[in-house]
Design a protein around this motif. Structure first.
Motif: not given
Length: 444
Positions: A17-46
């Motif tokens: 998670r951290q390595s992907i996030s760091q690489w994409l952040a260096l490319s100028g993206y705003d990233t957020e990480t989740f350790p599980s699908a269940e946690d991500a679904l609380k944020v990822l709406g339609p």
């Protein structure tokens, strides 16, 4: 200004998670990480404003189940799946369900950045289209876009609100570039049909046979699109360039209108773009059709009749373009304000949009004037003097209003800052704001 795209990274392995996030952040993206699908679904709406990068093999809800949930919530959400070596069948299944693409471990970070760029571009297009659809179905937002305090614009907004509640067919006419199609959208959005279909057809964009089929059918078994008359049933059918209809198609349209009776099942809004000096829409279409379509009529005023609305529009447009191009909006002098007010504007608002963008671009380069832009559009136009056309007092007041409006907007309603910049005592500023209908609350 477009909303920044995010990238949600879902993986049970913290290092990944951290390595992907760091690489994409260096490319100028705003990233957020989740350790599980269940946690991500609380944020990822339609309407999540971004994309998802997810591992396939995770404890609990795995990537395939997660993908199915995401596609159920928003089938247009780009999801890039990360698969292990030899998981090609799972990758194929993910693509079948709706994944945007997949990366096989160990993957090249540059390849991941490339996929992320493609996915975010696709997501931004989806989000922009959704925002546009919402805007075009929101009557209050559309009415706000019809900017202006001139009497002709006040009348136009009143006509839209009145005729929007009526149920008859409508004819909208006016010069090119005045915003007739926006008025048609507003008519639909403020009326009882707002939640129904809105179908827009440009009659001049088709050959006669193709237009007949698009409007009236028949539908072949292999066709996926209904004829416009059927597609718009219960809603609004807008026919741009109504004068382009042949006599045969005029007769068919009249027959459809007569069959519908009153109230009309489908409201028809006809838009006329007649430009010839010696001909009008009444001369072009058959009288019985004209009187059915023009039972209710709106004429959109040309820009040259809108007075100081021209300065208000120019200011708003130049601010928008300045934000888009990352520079300051050009400052308009009193002479330039007079030139904007006195220009003939044959292209109306569409021409003003073009002038505002070009003014921002040349201001960014530090060269050029608004007068030169107006002259380049109309080489035959003579230089405009403030003493022609209107009393000088009207030009002075229009410029004064624009100056106070711009300064209030720039300082976000800070009276003290505006007083300091314009060297005005508070009482004088208050009197002028009251005179020009400017309210501090509009700038906060």
């Amino acid at each position: 200004m477009a909303q920044a795209m995010k990238i949600a990274i879902v993986d049970d392995e913290q290092d990944m998670r951290q390595s992907i996030s760091q690489w994409l952040a260096l490319s100028g993206y705003d990233t957020e990480t989740f350790p599980s699908a269940e946690d991500a679904l609380k944020v990822l709406g339609p309407d999540y404003p971004g994309i998802v990068i997810s591992d396939i093999k995770m404890p609990g809800m795995d990537g395939i189940q997660f993908l199915k949930k995401l596609m159920g919530n928003d089938s247009a959400l780009p999801v890039i799946m990360i698969t292990g070596h030899g998981d090609v069948p799972m990758a194929v299944e993910a693509m079948r369900i709706g994944a945007f693409d997949f990366l096989e471990k160990p993957f090249n970070p540059d390849r991941m950045s490339e996929l992320a760029k493609k996915a975010t571009i696709a997501r931004r297009l989806t989000m922009d289209n959704r925002a546009l659809r919402r805007e075009l179905s929101d009557g209050s937002q559309l009415m706000k876009k019809l900017i202006g305090s001139s009497p002709v614009m006040e009348r136009l907004r009143e006509d839209i609100l009145d005729l929007g509640q009526a149920d008859g067919h409508v004819l909208i006419d006016g010069e090119t570039g005045t915003g007739k199609t926006m008025v048609a959208h507003a008519l639909h959005a403020v009326g009882s049909r707002a939640g129904k279909k809105f179908v827009l057809i440009s009659c001049s964009a088709y050959e006669e046979e193709a237009l007949a089929k698009r409007l009236f059918g028949p539908v072949n078994p292999e066709d996926t699109q209904l004829p416009a008359i059927e597609e718009a049933r219960g809603g609004t059918l807008v026919l741009e360039d109504i004068e382009a209809l042949s006599e045969t198609l005029q007769a068919r349209l009249l027959s459809v209108i007569n069959e519908q009776g009153t109230p009309a099942e489908t409201r028809i809004v006809a838009i006329s773009n007649m430009q010839e000096q010696d001909r009008t829409i009444e001369d072009t279409i058959r009288p019985d059709l004209f009187y059915r379509l023009a039972a209710l009529r709106i004429t959109v005023p040309p820009l040259r009749q809108r007075g100081e609305d021209i300065l208000t529009l120019f200011t708003r447009l130049s601010e928008q373009f300045a934000e888009e191009y990352g520079c300051d909006a050009p400052q308009v002098s009193a002479q330039e304000a007079a030139q904007l007010l006195q220009a003939p504007w044959p292209g109306n608002v569409r021409q003003l949009i073009n002038i505002a963008e070009r003014a921002v671009l040349q201001s960014r380069r530090g060269s050029g004037t608004i007068a030169s832009l107006l002259m380049s559009d109309h080489e035959e136009m003579q230089p405009v003097m403030t003493t022609e056309g209107k009393p000088l007092k009207e030009y002075v007041e229009a410029f004064e209003r624009m100056l106070i409006d711009n300064t209030m907007r720039r300082h976000k309603g800070s009276i003290a800052s505006v007083m300091e910049e314009l060297c005005l005592p508070r009482r004088t500023l208050n009197e002028k704001m009251a005179k020009y209908g400017l309210q501090r609350s509009d700038y906060l």
